[in-house]
Design a protein around this motif. Structure first.
Motif, PDB file in Angstrom:
ATOM      1  N   LEU A 170       2.644  14.573  20.149  1.00 50.36           N
ATOM      2  CA  LEU A 170       1.867  13.231  20.784  1.00 50.36           C
ATOM      3  C   LEU A 170       2.334  11.669  20.669  1.00 50.36           C
ATOM      4  N   HIS A 171       2.220  11.399  19.836  1.00 58.84           N
ATOM      5  CA  HIS A 171       2.631  10.411  19.481  1.00 58.84           C
ATOM      6  C   HIS A 171       3.861  10.346  20.260  1.00 58.84           C
ATOM      7  N   GLU A 172       4.568  10.935  19.794  1.00 57.29           N
ATOM      8  CA  GLU A 172       6.140  10.545  20.498  1.00 57.29           C
ATOM      9  C   GLU A 172       6.139  10.975  21.893  1.00 57.29           C
ATOM     10  N   GLU A 173       5.795  11.484  22.287  1.00 52.56           N
ATOM     11  CA  GLU A 173       4.795  11.042  23.765  1.00 52.56           C
ATOM     12  C   GLU A 173       4.669   9.817  24.084  1.00 52.56           C
ATOM     13  N   GLY A 174       3.820   9.094  23.583  1.00 50.77           N
ATOM     14  CA  GLY A 174       3.307   7.745  24.442  1.00 50.77           C
ATOM     15  C   GLY A 174       1.722   7.945  23.899  1.00 50.77           C
ATOM     16  N   LEU A 175       1.083   8.780  23.746  1.00 46.06           N
ATOM     17  CA  LEU A 175       0.153   9.530  24.013  1.00 46.06           C
ATOM     18  C   LEU A 175      -1.078   8.877  22.262  1.00 46.06           C
ATOM     19  N   VAL A 176      -1.113   8.325  22.159  1.00 48.45           N
ATOM     20  CA  VAL A 176      -1.615   8.648  20.734  1.00 48.45           C
ATOM     21  C   VAL A 176      -1.108   6.880  20.483  1.00 48.45           C
ATOM     22  N   ASP A 177      -2.432   5.870  20.482  1.00 52.92           N
ATOM     23  CA  ASP A 177      -2.568   4.551  19.530  1.00 52.92           C
ATOM     24  C   ASP A 177      -3.405   4.666  18.525  1.00 52.92           C
ATOM     25  N   ALA A 178      -3.985   5.419  17.795  1.00 50.12           N
ATOM     26  CA  ALA A 178      -5.096   5.845  16.994  1.00 50.12           C
ATOM     27  C   ALA A 178      -5.611   6.496  16.236  1.00 50.12           C
ATOM     28  N   VAL A 179      -5.951   6.989  15.003  1.00 50.11           N
ATOM     29  CA  VAL A 179      -6.359   8.620  14.589  1.00 50.11           C
ATOM     30  C   VAL A 179      -7.667   8.360  13.717  1.00 50.11           C
ATOM     31  N   ASP A 180      -8.773   9.009  14.641  1.00 46.57           N
ATOM     32  CA  ASP A 180     -10.113   9.410  14.120  1.00 46.57           C
ATOM     33  C   ASP A 180     -10.068  10.890  13.906  1.00 46.57           C
ATOM     34  N   ALA A 181     -10.974  10.938  12.666  1.00 48.26           N
ATOM     35  CA  ALA A 181     -12.197  12.323  12.514  1.00 48.26           C
ATOM     36  C   ALA A 181     -13.099  12.182  12.155  1.00 48.26           C
ATOM     37  N   TYR A 182     -14.017  13.601  11.966  1.00 47.28           N
ATOM     38  CA  TYR A 182     -15.138  13.556  11.965  1.00 47.28           C
ATOM     39  C   TYR A 182     -15.196  14.086  10.198  1.00 47.28           C
ATOM     40  N   CYS A 183     -16.003  12.712   9.441  1.00 48.68           N
ATOM     41  CA  CYS A 183     -15.750  13.326   8.480  1.00 48.68           C
ATOM     42  C   CYS A 183     -17.343  13.241   8.043  1.00 48.68           C
ATOM     43  N   GLU A 184     -17.714  14.414   8.097  1.00 50.45           N
ATOM     44  CA  GLU A 184     -19.011  14.690   8.122  1.00 50.45           C
ATOM     45  C   GLU A 184     -19.273  16.612   7.701  1.00 50.45           C
ATOM     46  N   ARG A 185     -20.514  17.248   7.155  1.00 48.87           N
ATOM     47  CA  ARG A 185     -21.113  17.776   6.581  1.00 48.87           C
ATOM     48  C   ARG A 185     -20.540  18.695   7.467  1.00 48.87           C
ATOM     49  N   ILE A 186     -20.983  19.120   9.061  1.00 46.06           N
ATOM     50  CA  ILE A 186     -20.590  19.921   9.960  1.00 46.06           C
ATOM     51  C   ILE A 186     -18.957  19.618  10.490  1.00 46.06           C
ATOM     52  N   GLY A 187     -18.689  19.121   9.735  1.00 47.52           N
ATOM     53  CA  GLY A 187     -16.920  18.315  10.568  1.00 47.52           C
ATOM     54  C   GLY A 187     -15.690  18.633   9.607  1.00 47.52           C
ATOM     55  N   PHE A 188     -15.380  17.752   9.313  1.00 48.90           N
ATOM     56  CA  PHE A 188     -14.566  17.688   7.728  1.00 48.90           C
ATOM     57  C   PHE A 188     -14.448  17.042   6.711  1.00 48.90           C
ATOM     58  N   ASN A 189     -14.390  17.646   5.384  1.00 48.15           N
ATOM     59  CA  ASN A 189     -14.613  16.127   4.264  1.00 48.15           C
ATOM     60  C   ASN A 189     -13.914  15.942   4.012  1.00 48.15           C
ATOM     61  N   PRO A 190     -14.630  15.031   2.929  1.00 42.54           N
ATOM     62  CA  PRO A 190     -13.336  13.681   2.948  1.00 42.54           C
ATOM     63  C   PRO A 190     -11.838  13.814   2.358  1.00 42.54           C
ATOM     64  N   ALA A 191     -11.314  15.156   1.252  1.00 44.86           N
ATOM     65  CA  ALA A 191     -10.622  15.414   1.771  1.00 44.86           C
ATOM     66  C   ALA A 191      -9.065  15.566   2.680  1.00 44.86           C
ATOM     67  N   GLN A 192      -9.937  16.671   3.398  1.00 40.08           N
ATOM     68  CA  GLN A 192      -9.405  17.374   4.606  1.00 40.08           C
ATOM     69  C   GLN A 192      -8.846  15.619   5.527  1.00 40.08           C
ATOM     70  N   THR A 193      -9.851  15.188   5.471  1.00 41.94           N
ATOM     71  CA  THR A 193     -10.102  13.945   6.585  1.00 41.94           C
ATOM     72  C   THR A 193      -9.092  12.588   5.390  1.00 41.94           C
ATOM     73  N   ARG A 194      -8.710  12.729   4.789  1.00 40.09           N
ATOM     74  CA  ARG A 194      -7.617  11.448   3.214  1.00 40.09           C
ATOM     75  C   ARG A 194      -6.191  12.531   3.949  1.00 40.09           C
ATOM     76  N   ARG A 195      -6.199  13.866   3.997  1.00 46.70           N
ATOM     77  CA  ARG A 195      -5.119  14.033   4.608  1.00 46.70           C
ATOM     78  C   ARG A 195      -4.734  13.962   6.363  1.00 46.70           C
TER      79      ARG A 195
END
Length: 402
Positions: free
Chosen positions: A197-222
């Motif tokens: 998606l970055h190569e297609e020019g669609l991404v300016d930044a990256v976000d994640a939902y780091c939370e108990r019902i989202g993703f843990n810090p280790a997964q977010t770090r990746r």
């Protein structure tokens, strides 16, 4: 199309400097080729910029910057709003198949044109109340085709509305049903889709939902490591429902912002200060979820962490279609001063998108994004609940509100 002009007579709130509104009475604002050529007292207007101008009263501020939205979505979740009022928690709704996953199903069922048609009225509402720069996240697709569809719609919104749209890749928003109990496998896919998606020019930044019902810090770090490898900035949904040291994690990666941060601890605040990470306050979600845990406002102030304000416009927890209302809620719930809220929706919000070099204040050389309001003082923007206060909204020197 001519994007030059001159407005004479209103009060200017330039927001120059670190304190105060930078008020200039009987002001003049001139712009040429989409850039501000002069912002100051009428008496100091250079002769080469004089000419036929619009004589008016009121107040001019920089255009509002809404630096955290999920405004591209399909359907709505009004039923969940009713459930919460009957005592069902946000987490309970999410774990029972509602929440973000219900929006995922709606987005996956909509064509790109249908998704655009449903999203545009929300953006028009934001623009009509002063927004000239808008961040839009993906995160309701959760597969390559539908994340792409959301980001493509976000790009089309910018072109259609004449505003600046910054796109944020948020595939690490929730676990899609097809990856139930396989969060690490899903993160593998999130990382694999990003360079495409970055190569297609669609991404300016990256976000994640780091939370108990989202993703843990280790997964977010990746996810953040993958973003860093591509030279993409990161931001984070951090510490909204619990303290997972999310703000500190965002700061570790030089994050543009840590957003929500109700549960952020002192270490997180200091890490944000040291990294220059902006605290993005989202009082709409706080209000709708009837939360009681306040962000660490005093600690942020003492540390000198810039505080931005955004709508978090989304179908589940913040169906908020006014950046000015977000400012009002930030004052009411979080006890921001009106000056902090105005700066938070302009200068600091621009910093949260790394566009503070050309917008967020009224200054010669900056992009001619500004709003003429039918009020006499900046505090009134945070005082009124609702109402049609934006007379004229300009982006790049062109009027964009209807």
């Amino acid at each position: 199309m001519d994007n030059s002009g001159l407005i004479l007579g209103p009060t200017l709130a330039t927001l120059e400097g670190d304190a105060g509104y930078g008020l200039i009475a009987d002001g003049a604002l001139a712009w040429r080729d989409g850039l501000i050529a002069y912002a100051g007292p009428r008496s100091g207007l250079p002769k080469h910029l004089t000419g036929d101008g619009i004589e008016t009263t009121g107040l001019i501020t920089p255009g509002l910057v809404d630096c955290h939205t999920h405004v591209v979505f399909a359907g709505n979740r009004a039923g969940e709003f009713e459930q919460r009022l009957q005592g069902v928690s946000y987490e309970e709704i999410a774990r029972s198949g509602g929440g973000i996953v219900s929006s995922v199903n709606a987005v996956r069922s909509a064509s790109e044109d249908e998704l655009l048609a449903q999203s545009l009225p929300r953006v028009h509402a934001l623009v009509s109340d002063g927004v000239t720069t808008l961040e839009i996240k993906s995160g309701y697709g959760l597969d390559l085709a539908n994340e792409r569809k959301m980001l493509r719609v976000a790009r089309r919104i910018g072109e259609s509305c004449g505003i600046t749209v910054h796109t944020t890749y948020l595939a690490a928003h929730a676990l899609p049903p097809e990856y139930a109990n396989r969060a690490d496998d899903y993160i593998d896919q999130v990382i694999a889709w990003l360079p495409v998606l970055h190569e297609e020019g669609l991404v300016d930044a990256v976000d994640a939902y780091c939370e108990r019902i989202g993703f843990n810090p280790a997964q977010t770090r990746r996810v953040f490591e993958a973003a860093r490898a591509l030279g993409l900035p990161v931001k984070l949904h951090a510490d909204q429902l619990s303290d997972l040291d999310g703000a500190a994690l965002a700061a570790e990666f030089g994050g543009l912002s840590a957003d929500h941060i109700e549960y952020t601890n002192d270490h997180g605040v200091q890490a944000m200060r040291d990294a220059g990470t902006v605290a993005v306050l989202l009082p709409g979600a706080f209000h709708v979820l009837r939360e009681t845990k306040l962000p660490p406002i005093d600690a942020l102030r003492k540390a000198g962490v810039p505080m931005a304000v955004a709508t978090d416009c989304n179908p589940g927890t913040s169906p908020l279609l006014s950046q000015r209302q977000a400012m009002q809620l930030a004052c009411t719930h979080f006890r921001l001063t009106p000056e902090e809220a105005v700066r938070g929706a302009t200068q600091h919000a621009a910093r949260a998108l790394a566009v503070h070099g050309d917008r967020g204040v009224l200054r010669a050389g900056m992009r001619a994004d500004f709003v003429l309001w039918s009020v006499a003082q900046p505090a009134a923007l945070c005082y009124w609940l609702g109402g049609d206060l934006a007379q004229s909204v300009y982006a790049g020197g062109l009027r964009i509100n209807r």
